[in-house]
Enzyme design. Structure first.
Site, mmCIF file in Angstrom:
data_model
loop_
_atom_site.group_PDB
_atom_site.id
_atom_site.type_symbol
_atom_site.label_atom_id
_atom_site.label_comp_id
_atom_site.label_asym_id
_atom_site.label_seq_id
_atom_site.Cartn_x
_atom_site.Cartn_y
_atom_site.Cartn_z
ATOM 1 N N ASP A 36 0.883 -1.168 0.000
ATOM 2 C CA ASP A 36 0.000 0.000 0.000
ATOM 3 C C ASP A 36 0.916 1.212 0.000
ATOM 4 O O ASP A 36 1.525 1.536 1.014
ATOM 5 C CB ASP A 36 -0.885 -0.033 1.263
ATOM 6 N N LYS B 125 2.999 11.414 -3.505
ATOM 7 C CA LYS B 125 2.002 10.689 -4.307
ATOM 8 C C LYS B 125 1.082 11.649 -5.062
ATOM 9 O O LYS B 125 0.590 11.323 -6.131
ATOM 10 C CB LYS B 125 1.198 9.797 -3.357
ATOM 11 N N GLU C 280 -7.311 0.667 -4.708
ATOM 12 C CA GLU C 280 -7.354 0.593 -3.247
ATOM 13 C C GLU C 280 -8.689 0.045 -2.696
ATOM 14 O O GLU C 280 -8.662 -0.820 -1.819
ATOM 15 C CB GLU C 280 -7.013 1.969 -2.654
ATOM 16 N N ASP D 256 -13.288 5.649 2.497
ATOM 17 C CA ASP D 256 -11.853 5.771 2.776
ATOM 18 C C ASP D 256 -11.491 7.231 3.064
ATOM 19 O O ASP D 256 -11.403 8.051 2.149
ATOM 20 C CB ASP D 256 -11.083 5.241 1.550
#
Ligand code: AMP
Length: 589
Positions: free
Chosen positions: A8, A70, A166, A189
């Site tokens: 992850d 990211k 994800e 999330d």
């Protein structure tokens, strides 16, 4: 065969794990930590420092400590807000570079440093070399972002077996592949910086992502900022950088503690010569956080609408991301979806565990699950008149292969420019160009060339476009590996724009279609008049001339309806002229 690890690669934290004796486990570093902060620090001398020691440098050396890289992976300058404490480089439109110690680093190089550290930790923990990995990315990541993530993996010495979305990974970790047929689930999330909501469906033992929504600028960090502002007011102190840095640490800590207890104390010794001690209650924190948390609601409603489900259709709601530990968040989730969320897994670890399970599936250690994901935006090519012709619609399940036949607009044309587009707008110019290439074909009269265009998206979400002249078999393939000028905010904006401009877009499409017809008819009518006009009465001829003028005037207005009417009237007025020409052709005159 060597093992395949699951990773992850998070905005805030990253994790790595592996299947062991049929169970997914996460691996710890030499200090026993499983959560590696996704932070890289470049010291004045020597190699980059990664993880926890780098995170500690965030306040001490902001310029050379890179966090949240990211956000910039696979992005171009101008697509992403540059509100970070370190420096970015590159001209507008170029790939974003991160500047530190006089050197430019691509965001994927930063990601590669994090992945290298994870690989070293895994090799130490397992006592063998690790070369294959599954890496997760947000469901909305476009090709450029997926490819850059894959490149980061390769730079870190991995063969990247698969890029997995994800939410799909999280659903696997919660064991939802064991739910009944046609079960539907929501994956909520809420991490440090981003919020994602996805609706998945299980059918024939396979996961489909029905829809995704979210906000790339919404997360625990916003709660932290609001809390820091609140605390700064309460300590009535000039907010110099050092005080704010300490307040930040205290704020995050107290926020975490208030997920477990009703009150928490903050002690800050020696703030500009005095000690500060405060008590914060959960209720106070909730008042501060409520407007931020509330913003997730609209995205959830939108995702359910897109997936055509109501809360009653959902069998499970699962939580991902550290911020979902907050009781306020859980209450809101229960309220939106009409039932409490499944909290059986650790929300920080669910995605990583899912990546590990996926790695197990790929290496044969786990069986009977196949994962399918969706395309966040429609893909197509530009056709005559600048229209978007959709080949793969938005929210299609991948992997997918779809093709369509196209022809030439002009007689004697020798090649066709294939522009590959992504977006929801009717006109090509309003969508994003992923790439373009020329396909040569055999000269043919207008409408006679046959060019097949096929789009294929593989299990990693990477798009391959193939165009083939069916006559000669000549073909051209491109893989969309770069230059996807799309950011994740832009994906959200595209969806909003397509709704907002739906009316104008429909008019533009209708106008363009009518104009294509007019462009075809006007020269044809002129030629017909010179060839056969002599057989018409003076009134017939003047009626046609008047209708031609109407069409030309309607083109100038840009409005679809008048043009459609004018074209239809011209069509009507030239019926007899057309019949005369047909007769002549048949009679061979
Ligand atoms: P993630 O991006 O999933 O690692 O989530 C990180 C976010 O979760 C940060 O904003 C953390 O402050 C927040 N977080 C982690 N643990 C807790 C907790 N126990 N209570 C509230 N928020 C938390």
């Amino acid at each position: 065969m060597s093992v395949t690890v699951g990773i992850d690669l998070g905005t805030t934290n990253s994790l790595i794990g592996v299947m062991e004796a049929g169970f997914p486990i996460l691996l710890a570093d030499e200090n026993g930590e499983r959560l590696t902060p996704s932070v890289v620090h470049f010291p004045a001398e020597g190699a980059a420092i990664v993880g926890r020691p780098a995170a500690r440098m965030r306040t001490l050396d902001q310029e050379n400590t890179i966090y949240s890289a990211k956000r910039f992976i696979g992005r171009r300058v101008g697509e992403e807000a540059d509100d970070v404490a370190y420096r970015l480089a590159g001209e507008k439109g170029d790939p974003v570079m991160i500047r530190s110690r006089g050197a430019n680093h691509a965001p994927e190089e930063i990601a590669a440093e994090i992945l290298k550290k994870l690989r070293t930790d895994a090799e130490r923990a397992m006592g063998e070399s690790v070369t294959r990995a599954v890496i997760t990315v947000p469901a909305y990541f476009n090709d450029a972002q997926r490819n850059a993530t894959k490149r980061a993996g390769e730079m870190a010495g991995f063969t990247v077996e698969r890029i997995v979305n994800e939410p799909t990974a999280a659903a696997l970790a919660y064991g939802l592949d064991r739910l009944g047929e046609r079960s539907k689930i929501a994956v909520f999330d809420l991490g440090g910086g981003t919020f994602d909501i996805s609706i998945l469906e299980l059918s024939n033992g396979v996961f489909h992502v029905l829809s995704t929504n979210g906000n790339t600028r919404l997360g625990g960090d916003d709660i932290d900022a609001a809390l820091i502002a609140h605390l700064a007011e309460r300590i009535e102190h000039p907010h110099d950088a050092a005080v704010l840095a300490r307040l930040r640490e205290a704020a995050v800590e107290v926020k975490h503690r208030l997920s477990e207890s009703e009150t928490a104390d903050i002690e800050l010794p020696f703030v500009a010569g005095r000690s500060v001690s405060l008590t914060l209650t959960r209720a106070e924190l909730e008042r501060i956080a409520a407007p931020i948390v509330e913003r997730t609601r609209a995205h959830c409603l939108r995702a359910m609408a897109d997936a055509k489900v109501t809360p009653a259709d959902l069998d499970e709601i699962i939580l991902v991301g550290g911020q979902t530990r907050m009781p306020l968040v859980r209450r809101l989730v229960a309220e939106i979806f009409g039932k409490p969320a499944n909290t059986s897994q650790n929300p920080d670890e669910a995605v990583a565990l899912g990546a590990v399970i996926q790695a197990g599936i790929l290496s044969g250690a786990v069986q009977n699950v196949v994962l399918l994901d969706i395309t966040p935006l429609s893909l197509g090519i530009e056709t005559f008149g600048g229209l978007m012709s959709v080949i793969i619609p938005r929210n299609s399940t991948i992997p997918i292969k779809r093709g369509e036949m196209f022809t030439n607009a002009v007689s004697g044309q020798r090649s066709m420019l294939v522009r590959v587009l992504q977006g929801e707008r009717e006109m090509a110019r309003d969508n994003w160009e992923l790439g373009k290439f020329d396909l040569e074909f055999e000269q043919a009269p207008k409408g006679h060339a046959r060019v097949g265009v096929q789009f294929e998206i593989d299990a990693n979400g990477i798009l391959r476009v193939l165009a083939r002249d069916t006559k000669t078999g000549r073909e051209h393939t491109v893989e969309m590996t770069s230059a996807v000028d799309v950011s994740d905010e832009a994906v959200e904006k595209m969806l909003e724009d397509s709704l907002e401009h739906a009316f104008e877009d429909m008019n533009d499409r209708a106008f363009t279609e009518a104009k294509l017809k007019a462009d075809e008819m006007l020269p044809a009518v002129r030629i017909a008049l010179t060839q056969a006009g002599g057989e018409l009465s003076a009134e017939e001829k003047s009626a046609i001339t008047a209708r031609v003028a109407d069409v030309e005037a309607a083109i100038a207005t840009g409005a679809a309806q008048p043009l459609k009417k004018a074209v239809a009237a011209l069509d009507e007025a030239t019926q007899r002229l057309a019949a005369i020409l047909v007769e002549r052709a048949v009679g061979g005159r």
